[in-house]
Design a protein around this motif. Sequence first.
Motif, PDB file in Angstrom:
ATOM      1  N   GLY A 160       0.936  -1.094   0.077  1.00 51.11           N
ATOM      2  CA  GLY A 160       0.097  -0.012   0.120  1.00 51.11           C
ATOM      3  C   GLY A 160       0.916   1.307   0.063  1.00 51.11           C
ATOM      4  N   SER A 161       2.249   0.969   0.514  1.00 51.46           N
ATOM      5  CA  SER A 161       2.943   2.347   0.453  1.00 51.46           C
ATOM      6  C   SER A 161       4.320   2.028  -0.018  1.00 51.46           C
ATOM      7  CB  SER A 161       2.996   2.951   1.705  1.00 51.46           C
ATOM      8  OG  SER A 161       3.454   2.007   2.707  1.00 51.46           O
ATOM      9  N   VAL A 162       4.692   1.090  -0.967  1.00 54.71           N
ATOM     10  CA  VAL A 162       5.786   0.679  -1.479  1.00 54.71           C
ATOM     11  C   VAL A 162       6.363   1.825  -2.058  1.00 54.71           C
ATOM     12  CG1 VAL A 162       7.294  -0.799  -2.894  1.00 54.71           C
ATOM     13  CG2 VAL A 162       5.188  -1.752  -1.418  1.00 54.71           C
ATOM     14  N   ALA A 163       5.651   2.759  -2.966  1.00 53.96           N
ATOM     15  CA  ALA A 163       6.065   3.893  -3.565  1.00 53.96           C
ATOM     16  C   ALA A 163       6.726   4.865  -2.600  1.00 53.96           C
ATOM     17  CB  ALA A 163       4.793   4.557  -4.337  1.00 53.96           C
ATOM     18  N   GLU A 164       6.046   5.272  -1.570  1.00 55.14           N
ATOM     19  CA  GLU A 164       6.459   6.084  -0.477  1.00 55.14           C
ATOM     20  C   GLU A 164       7.950   5.617  -0.120  1.00 55.14           C
ATOM     21  OE1 GLU A 164       3.456   5.130  -0.714  1.00 55.14           O
ATOM     22  OE2 GLU A 164       2.201   6.656  -0.056  1.00 55.14           O
ATOM     23  N   ALA A 165       8.161   4.193   0.058  1.00 55.13           N
ATOM     24  CA  ALA A 165       9.486   3.533   0.410  1.00 55.13           C
ATOM     25  C   ALA A 165      10.382   3.901  -0.583  1.00 55.13           C
ATOM     26  CB  ALA A 165       9.165   2.397   0.818  1.00 55.13           C
ATOM     27  N   VAL A 166      10.012   3.685  -1.766  1.00 55.01           N
ATOM     28  CA  VAL A 166      11.151   3.963  -2.838  1.00 55.01           C
ATOM     29  C   VAL A 166      11.448   5.253  -2.959  1.00 55.01           C
ATOM     30  CG1 VAL A 166      11.338   3.733  -5.351  1.00 55.01           C
ATOM     31  CG2 VAL A 166      10.181   1.965  -4.179  1.00 55.01           C
ATOM     32  N   GLU A 167      10.624   6.068  -2.783  1.00 47.30           N
ATOM     33  CA  GLU A 167      10.866   7.812  -2.584  1.00 47.30           C
ATOM     34  C   GLU A 167      11.792   7.980  -1.809  1.00 47.30           C
ATOM     35  OE1 GLU A 167       7.100   9.562  -2.182  1.00 47.30           O
ATOM     36  OE2 GLU A 167       6.953  10.217  -4.283  1.00 47.30           O
ATOM     37  N   LYS A 168      11.993   7.376  -0.791  1.00 50.19           N
ATOM     38  CA  LYS A 168      13.003   7.644   0.515  1.00 50.19           C
ATOM     39  C   LYS A 168      14.492   7.344  -0.055  1.00 50.19           C
ATOM     40  CE  LYS A 168      10.506   6.183   4.387  1.00 50.19           C
ATOM     41  NZ  LYS A 168      10.216   5.267   5.355  1.00 50.19           N
ATOM     42  N   ILE A 169      14.598   6.602  -1.272  1.00 51.90           N
ATOM     43  CA  ILE A 169      16.023   6.062  -1.587  1.00 51.90           C
ATOM     44  C   ILE A 169      17.042   7.053  -1.728  1.00 51.90           C
ATOM     45  CG2 ILE A 169      15.357   3.596  -2.382  1.00 51.90           C
ATOM     46  CD1 ILE A 169      15.856   4.974  -5.042  1.00 51.90           C
ATOM     47  N   ASP A 170      16.593   8.053  -2.355  1.00 51.93           N
ATOM     48  CA  ASP A 170      17.787   9.015  -2.710  1.00 51.93           C
ATOM     49  C   ASP A 170      18.102  10.027  -1.306  1.00 51.93           C
ATOM     50  OD1 ASP A 170      18.052   8.397  -5.390  1.00 51.93           O
ATOM     51  OD2 ASP A 170      16.556   9.861  -5.889  1.00 51.93           O
ATOM     52  N   LYS A 171      17.214   9.890  -0.287  1.00 57.58           N
ATOM     53  CA  LYS A 171      17.520  10.752   0.932  1.00 57.58           C
ATOM     54  C   LYS A 171      18.321   9.790   1.838  1.00 57.58           C
ATOM     55  CE  LYS A 171      13.133  12.937  -0.452  1.00 57.58           C
ATOM     56  NZ  LYS A 171      11.744  12.467  -0.360  1.00 57.58           N
ATOM     57  N   ILE A 172      18.142   8.736   2.110  1.00 60.14           N
ATOM     58  CA  ILE A 172      18.571   7.824   3.053  1.00 60.14           C
ATOM     59  C   ILE A 172      20.088   7.235   2.870  1.00 60.14           C
ATOM     60  CG2 ILE A 172      18.261   5.592   4.135  1.00 60.14           C
ATOM     61  CD1 ILE A 172      15.582   6.123   4.662  1.00 60.14           C
ATOM     62  N   VAL A 173      20.697   7.312   3.688  1.00 59.73           N
ATOM     63  CA  VAL A 173      22.138   6.543   3.780  1.00 59.73           C
ATOM     64  C   VAL A 173      21.974   5.454   4.388  1.00 59.73           C
ATOM     65  CG1 VAL A 173      24.771   6.755   4.086  1.00 59.73           C
ATOM     66  CG2 VAL A 173      23.332   9.021   3.443  1.00 59.73           C
ATOM     67  N   LEU A 174      22.179   4.267   3.582  1.00 56.72           N
ATOM     68  CA  LEU A 174      22.148   2.823   4.373  1.00 56.72           C
ATOM     69  C   LEU A 174      23.386   2.437   4.771  1.00 56.72           C
ATOM     70  CD1 LEU A 174      19.603   1.228   1.944  1.00 56.72           C
ATOM     71  CD2 LEU A 174      19.112   2.174   4.169  1.00 56.72           C
ATOM     72  N   ARG A 175      23.534   1.716   5.922  1.00 53.05           N
ATOM     73  CA  ARG A 175      24.702   1.123   6.387  1.00 53.05           C
ATOM     74  C   ARG A 175      25.103   0.028   5.246  1.00 53.05           C
ATOM     75  NH1 ARG A 175      23.738  -1.312  12.241  1.00 53.05           N
ATOM     76  NH2 ARG A 175      26.112  -2.152  12.017  1.00 53.05           N
ATOM     77  N   LYS A 176      26.528  -0.009   5.218  1.00 54.51           N
ATOM     78  CA  LYS A 176      27.279  -1.081   4.478  1.00 54.51           C
ATOM     79  C   LYS A 176      27.163  -2.292   4.988  1.00 54.51           C
ATOM     80  CE  LYS A 176      31.661  -1.581   2.223  1.00 54.51           C
ATOM     81  NZ  LYS A 176      31.502  -3.075   2.223  1.00 54.51           N
ATOM     82  N   TRP A 177      26.903  -3.517   4.371  1.00 47.26           N
ATOM     83  CA  TRP A 177      26.555  -4.821   4.823  1.00 47.26           C
ATOM     84  C   TRP A 177      27.964  -5.352   4.365  1.00 47.26           C
ATOM     85  CZ3 TRP A 177      23.325  -7.898   7.244  1.00 47.26           C
ATOM     86  CH2 TRP A 177      23.500  -9.063   7.362  1.00 47.26           C
ATOM     87  N   PRO A 178      28.566  -6.599   5.187  1.00 47.47           N
ATOM     88  CA  PRO A 178      27.997  -6.726   6.599  1.00 47.47           C
ATOM     89  C   PRO A 178      28.506  -5.900   7.643  1.00 47.47           C
ATOM     90  CG  PRO A 178      29.636  -8.253   6.206  1.00 47.47           C
ATOM     91  CD  PRO A 178      29.510  -7.208   4.883  1.00 47.47           C
ATOM     92  N   PRO A 179      27.845  -5.696   8.931  1.00 50.26           N
ATOM     93  CA  PRO A 179      28.395  -4.817   9.879  1.00 50.26           C
ATOM     94  C   PRO A 179      29.474  -5.512  10.500  1.00 50.26           C
ATOM     95  CG  PRO A 179      26.475  -6.378  10.808  1.00 50.26           C
ATOM     96  CD  PRO A 179      26.665  -6.584   9.200  1.00 50.26           C
ATOM     97  N   GLY A 180      30.250  -4.786  11.470  1.00 56.05           N
ATOM     98  CA  GLY A 180      31.229  -5.391  12.053  1.00 56.05           C
ATOM     99  C   GLY A 180      30.857  -5.900  13.289  1.00 56.05           C
ATOM    100  N   PRO A 181      31.868  -6.886  13.773  1.00 55.19           N
ATOM    101  CA  PRO A 181      31.430  -7.304  14.890  1.00 55.19           C
ATOM    102  C   PRO A 181      31.028  -6.671  16.275  1.00 55.19           C
ATOM    103  CG  PRO A 181      33.626  -7.557  14.726  1.00 55.19           C
ATOM    104  CD  PRO A 181      33.073  -7.180  13.548  1.00 55.19           C
TER     105      PRO A 181
END
Lengths: 204, 291
Positions: A160-181
């Motif tokens: 119902g709000s996948v479009a809104e989630a996709v709109e966020k992609i240019d604004k959000i910086v995501l963490r690099k995978w995998p995280p450190g211990p």
Amino acid sequence: MSEANLRSRHDRPTRTAFVTIGATAGFRSLLQEVVSPKFLATLKSLDFTDLVVQCGPDLEYFDSIRPGYSQKAYGLDITAFSYAPDLNKYFAQASRGDDDNGKRECGVIVSHAGSGSIIGALEFDSKLVAVPNPELMDNHQLEIAEEMESQGFLIHGTLGSVAEAVEKIDKIVLRKWPPGPSPGSAYQEGGLWEAINDLMPKSS
Amino acid sequence: MDTNRDRVVQAAIGNSVVGLAKNSVVVVVILGISLVIFNIVIKFMARPHVNGNTLLAIIIVSVAGYFIFRMDAGMVRGLPHHYVLVICGSGGHTAEMIQMVERSINSKKSSHRRWAVGTDDEKSYDKILAFEYRLLDRFSRHDLDSGTFDIMRFGRARYVHQSWLTTPFTAILSLLDIIRILTTPPHQRPIPALRYPGVIVTNGPGTGFLFLLVAQLLKLIHLVPAGHMRTIYVESWARVKSLSLTGKLIRSWKLADIFIVQSPTLAGQDNVVAQNLLTMPQEPSVPYDNE
């Protein structure tokens, strides 16, 4: 496709949205949503050029609901397939890098929230929107999506709000995978193999 | 079902090892013979100058040469070695296991990896073969020893939709398979120290529990030498709120020497050894080749 159209495709970088619903169960509600006018308009506003959809058992169903082949809906090339033994090609297509024709822009991967798909997609330099499948009750998909979003690795999308989630992609910086211990945990550097080495009989 | 494909791969790797050893032996023999000829030539050409020192030098050179070539031949034998048994349950679990091994594996020790896969699990089988090819490729690019591997298949205790009447029989067959996999020595490495797996790793599901249980029994009756068949259980990173059924069973029966959970929220419950996503180093021990 007109000649002007062809040329413009070569001039500007491609940007791909890859939708995958996994290998086990169908996920029609997500398929419906990614061809909804709202979602397609969002992709267009974010300059997407391609939409690739892995449909699982519902390829025929998808063909019946997608916009017609002739009308180039929202300037997007829409392609679909049911399964592929290896999705890496598509993950790569939706991430940053060089294509045969030139530059690729960092796209988006919209995936069901299965652990295998998430871990596969996170290996690539892309943005991941994970959508839990509510029909799979004891599959922990909601749990995974919420936890991984709170740790900052992906964006949790809801039907119902996948479009809104996709709109966020240019604004959000995501963490690099995998995280450190985490601090205090054993085997900081070497991971699983170090644990294996550590446990081996000392004589060998 | 473990017919052609895995035998071909095993044979290919085995042959390359044997070939390496044979070549080195040939080189050593040729070198020895040429040294002897050289020696005779010197003796004939400069008889008055030959003394004890020259002979000593020749002997030292030949011995050193011999050891240098032995080192090459010992690339496989000379390294410390170990034997690890990896139990792959099904689809997602196998993918996760491969990712953990692929990122963390190093070549400090020459390992033999035995993968246990269900007879009905072709996907896992293909994933493992693809991984082993990638590993061989990556390690040989860096001039490292990637060790050896084999894949053995086990029947399921109960297949999906199988009648409960026939389940006892398939369960017994499955148990026999498990014992066979645990006790068959890897024929790529006919070394007494690698008779039994040093470490068994699993990340579930059900069959992993059975393997650890049988291993525990084998240790109880002292069939395996002390210090072998130590066990590691890794809970999937996808379990963020509670342990899986397999995880709970293994923990409450104390079947794992190291019990790893990967979510900070699960850390520290009831003696669970907890590390946050430790199983995958951020940078692979041996770099991937991005071409």
